[in-house]
Motif scaffolding. Structure first.
Motif, short mmCIF file in Angstrom:
data_model
loop_
_atom_site.label_atom_id
_atom_site.label_comp_id
_atom_site.label_asym_id
_atom_site.label_seq_id
_atom_site.Cartn_x
_atom_site.Cartn_y
_atom_site.Cartn_z
N LEU A 51 -40.55 42.19 -3.74
CA LEU A 51 -41.43 43.29 -3.37
C LEU A 51 -42.52 42.88 -2.39
O LEU A 51 -43.18 41.87 -2.57
CB LEU A 51 -42.10 43.86 -4.62
CG LEU A 51 -41.21 44.60 -5.61
CD1 LEU A 51 -42.02 44.98 -6.85
CD2 LEU A 51 -40.63 45.85 -4.98
N TYR A 110 -38.74 53.95 -20.31
CA TYR A 110 -40.04 54.29 -19.71
C TYR A 110 -40.97 53.10 -19.83
O TYR A 110 -40.81 52.29 -20.75
CB TYR A 110 -40.67 55.51 -20.39
CG TYR A 110 -41.16 55.24 -21.79
CD1 TYR A 110 -40.27 55.23 -22.85
CD2 TYR A 110 -42.49 54.93 -22.04
CE1 TYR A 110 -40.70 54.94 -24.14
CE2 TYR A 110 -42.92 54.63 -23.32
CZ TYR A 110 -42.03 54.65 -24.36
OH TYR A 110 -42.45 54.33 -25.63
N ASP A 111 -41.90 52.98 -18.87
CA ASP A 111 -42.89 51.89 -18.86
C ASP A 111 -42.26 50.53 -19.17
O ASP A 111 -42.81 49.74 -19.92
CB ASP A 111 -44.01 52.17 -19.87
CG ASP A 111 -45.01 53.18 -19.34
OD1 ASP A 111 -44.96 53.47 -18.13
OD2 ASP A 111 -45.84 53.67 -20.13
N ILE A 151 -32.33 43.07 -12.86
CA ILE A 151 -32.96 43.68 -14.03
C ILE A 151 -31.94 44.61 -14.67
O ILE A 151 -31.33 45.45 -14.00
CB ILE A 151 -34.24 44.45 -13.64
CG1 ILE A 151 -35.22 43.48 -12.98
CG2 ILE A 151 -34.87 45.10 -14.87
CD1 ILE A 151 -36.45 44.11 -12.41
N LYS A 171 -31.30 47.57 -16.98
CA LYS A 171 -32.10 48.71 -17.47
C LYS A 171 -31.21 49.63 -18.28
O LYS A 171 -30.11 49.97 -17.83
CB LYS A 171 -32.69 49.50 -16.30
CG LYS A 171 -33.61 48.71 -15.40
CD LYS A 171 -34.21 49.60 -14.32
CE LYS A 171 -35.15 48.79 -13.42
NZ LYS A 171 -35.74 49.58 -12.34
N GLU A 205 -29.64 46.10 -11.77
CA GLU A 205 -30.24 46.28 -10.45
C GLU A 205 -30.62 44.93 -9.88
O GLU A 205 -31.16 44.10 -10.61
CB GLU A 205 -31.57 47.03 -10.61
CG GLU A 205 -31.52 48.47 -10.28
CD GLU A 205 -32.91 49.07 -10.43
OE1 GLU A 205 -33.01 50.06 -11.15
OE2 GLU A 205 -33.89 48.53 -9.86
P1 ADP Z 1 -39.74 52.77 -15.88
O1 ADP Z 1 -38.62 53.77 -15.96
O2 ADP Z 1 -40.04 52.10 -17.16
O3 ADP Z 1 -40.94 53.28 -15.10
P2 ADP Z 1 -39.01 51.28 -13.50
O4 ADP Z 1 -37.58 51.17 -13.18
O5 ADP Z 1 -39.83 52.19 -12.66
O6 ADP Z 1 -39.12 51.60 -15.04
O7 ADP Z 1 -39.65 49.82 -13.48
C1 ADP Z 1 -41.02 49.58 -13.74
C2 ADP Z 1 -41.56 48.54 -12.77
O8 ADP Z 1 -40.84 47.30 -12.89
C3 ADP Z 1 -41.42 48.91 -11.30
O9 ADP Z 1 -42.45 49.79 -10.88
C4 ADP Z 1 -41.47 47.53 -10.64
O10 ADP Z 1 -42.80 47.04 -10.58
C5 ADP Z 1 -40.68 46.68 -11.61
N1 ADP Z 1 -39.24 46.71 -11.23
C6 ADP Z 1 -38.30 47.53 -11.73
N2 ADP Z 1 -37.10 47.35 -11.15
C7 ADP Z 1 -37.27 46.39 -10.22
C8 ADP Z 1 -36.40 45.73 -9.27
N3 ADP Z 1 -35.10 46.05 -9.18
N4 ADP Z 1 -36.93 44.78 -8.48
C9 ADP Z 1 -38.25 44.45 -8.58
N5 ADP Z 1 -39.11 45.01 -9.44
C10 ADP Z 1 -38.64 45.96 -10.27
#
Ligand code: ADP
Ligand code: MG
Length: 347
Positions: A178, A146-147, A138, A140, A173
């Protein structure tokens, strides 16, 4: 009676719930926000609508308050530091500086010997190619996500679009297989006084939190480790107030930190009804320098986020005495927007 005036940056549901917690303690609140319709103005004593860069409005805000806290971490760091010169910002801006930058955040966590997902800092297609061992992954955006905003799933190099200009910095990442997601809400008053809530089990749909529950169905070992890691992180940051550590548990039962939220958190909404002192009560007490209360659990609980149009159904529902419906009173319904939540107490 307290004479403290608490400034809150941001006017969404977290700000609203902080204002309500402050009211119970007779603490006056001044909310500053760039959202004219921000729902926290329904609960604050005063509301200042402005761009955060407006110096005059910011001065007015600073003059009116004794202490400043925030409901979201993506506030330009210079603004936080500017406020902090006049009135204390808690959690301190240096914490925010680390956490609003995914690279610095992950380095900080890894330096404590705590595992995160495998990751690399990338600025170009070439960088992604060099790190193709992290695919499927992913991508990012490094700051201000966010979200799930600013996130792109990359199953292979072919998913990198030709027209991407990489105008921002990113983190790549590895996608974690999961088993489940949990979070720890911790409220820290000082070195010796803190409270770590029990782990909360979370379900995300399309990267947005949908459901949370306690107890989390996890091993005792993961339970203890998740709490201990959160305590270590909070101590190292010299954190004051409530924060959240989001975790992934992979198929091999590895506990990995996903991210830290230096604020009250959506997964902790169930603490309002399931504990005598909620994450919001604890945050307000800690940042305002009040003492920590004895904290007790009332019941197990489940929380369901009400997204977008779902709110229309909930607004017409009736609820049992075990159900607690929160309508955030947002004026505009948007798809996937967090509009409210329902907490149900369980045996
Ligand atoms: P935000 O900053 O938008 O909250 P997150 O990084 O927490 O973003 O990602 C939101 C959701 O996406 C996580 O809670 C998870 O469900 C999924 N996710 C994010 N990164 C990963 C990853 N590396 N592997 C699997 N799922 C991921
Ligand atoms: Mg998250």
């Amino acid at each position: 009676m307290s004479n403290i005036k608490l400034g809150i940056i941001g006017s969404g549901q977290l700000g609203s719930l902080l204002c309500q917690a402050a009211k119970k303690l007779n603490i006056k609140t001044v909310v500053i926000s760039d959202d004219k319709q921000g729902p926290a103005q329904n609960y604050s004593d005063e509301f200042i609508f402005t761009e955060y860069t407006n110096q005059d409005k910011m001065k007015e805000f600073i003059r009116k308050v004794d202490i400043v806290t925030y409901e979201f971490e993506n506030i330009p760091i210079e603004i936080l530091k500017g406020i902090d010169k006049e009135k204390r910002v808690i959690p301190k801006p240096e914490i925010n500086q680390i956490i609003q930058n995914r690279k610095l955040e992950k380095q900080f966590i890894n330096d404590l010997g705590i595992k995160t997902t495998e990751w690399a800092f990338v600025k170009s297609f070439e960088d992604i190619k060099k790190n193709k061992n992290l695919l499927p992954g992913i991508l990012k955006i490094n700051t201000l996500g966010y979200d799930g905003h600013g996130q792109f799933v990359l199953n292979s190099l072919a998913d990198v679009k030709k027209d991407w200009r990489f105008s921002s910095d990113y983190i790549l990442e590895k996608k974690v297989n999961l088993s489940k997601e949990i979070s720890i809400i911790i409220s820290r008053y000082n070195k010796n006084e803190f409270y770590t809530y029990e782990p909360i089990e979370n379900v995300h749909i399309d990267q947005i939190l949908k459901r949370s529950k306690i107890p989390a169905v996890i091993s005792n070992e993961i339970y203890k480790k998740a709490q201990a890691n959160a305590k270590l992180i909070a101590d190292k940051l010299e954190y004051i107030g409530t924060m959240c550590v989001e975790y992934f548990i992979d198929q091999n039962n590895n506990l990995l930190v996903n991210e830290i939220a230096p604020r009250v958190h959506n997964s902790g909404h169930l603490t309002i009804n399931a504990f005598n002192i909620s994450q919001f009560d604890n945050h307000v007490r800690a940042v305002c320098g009040l003492s920590k209360k004895q904290i007790e659990k009332i019941a197990n609980a489940e929380m369901e986020n009400v997204l977008g149009k779902e709110i229309e159904i909930y607004r017409n529902k009736s609820f049992s005495d075990k159900e607690f419906f929160f309508d955030y009173k947002k004026k505009v319904i948007k798809e996937k927007r967090k509009m409210g939540h329902l907490t149900t107490l369980k045996e």
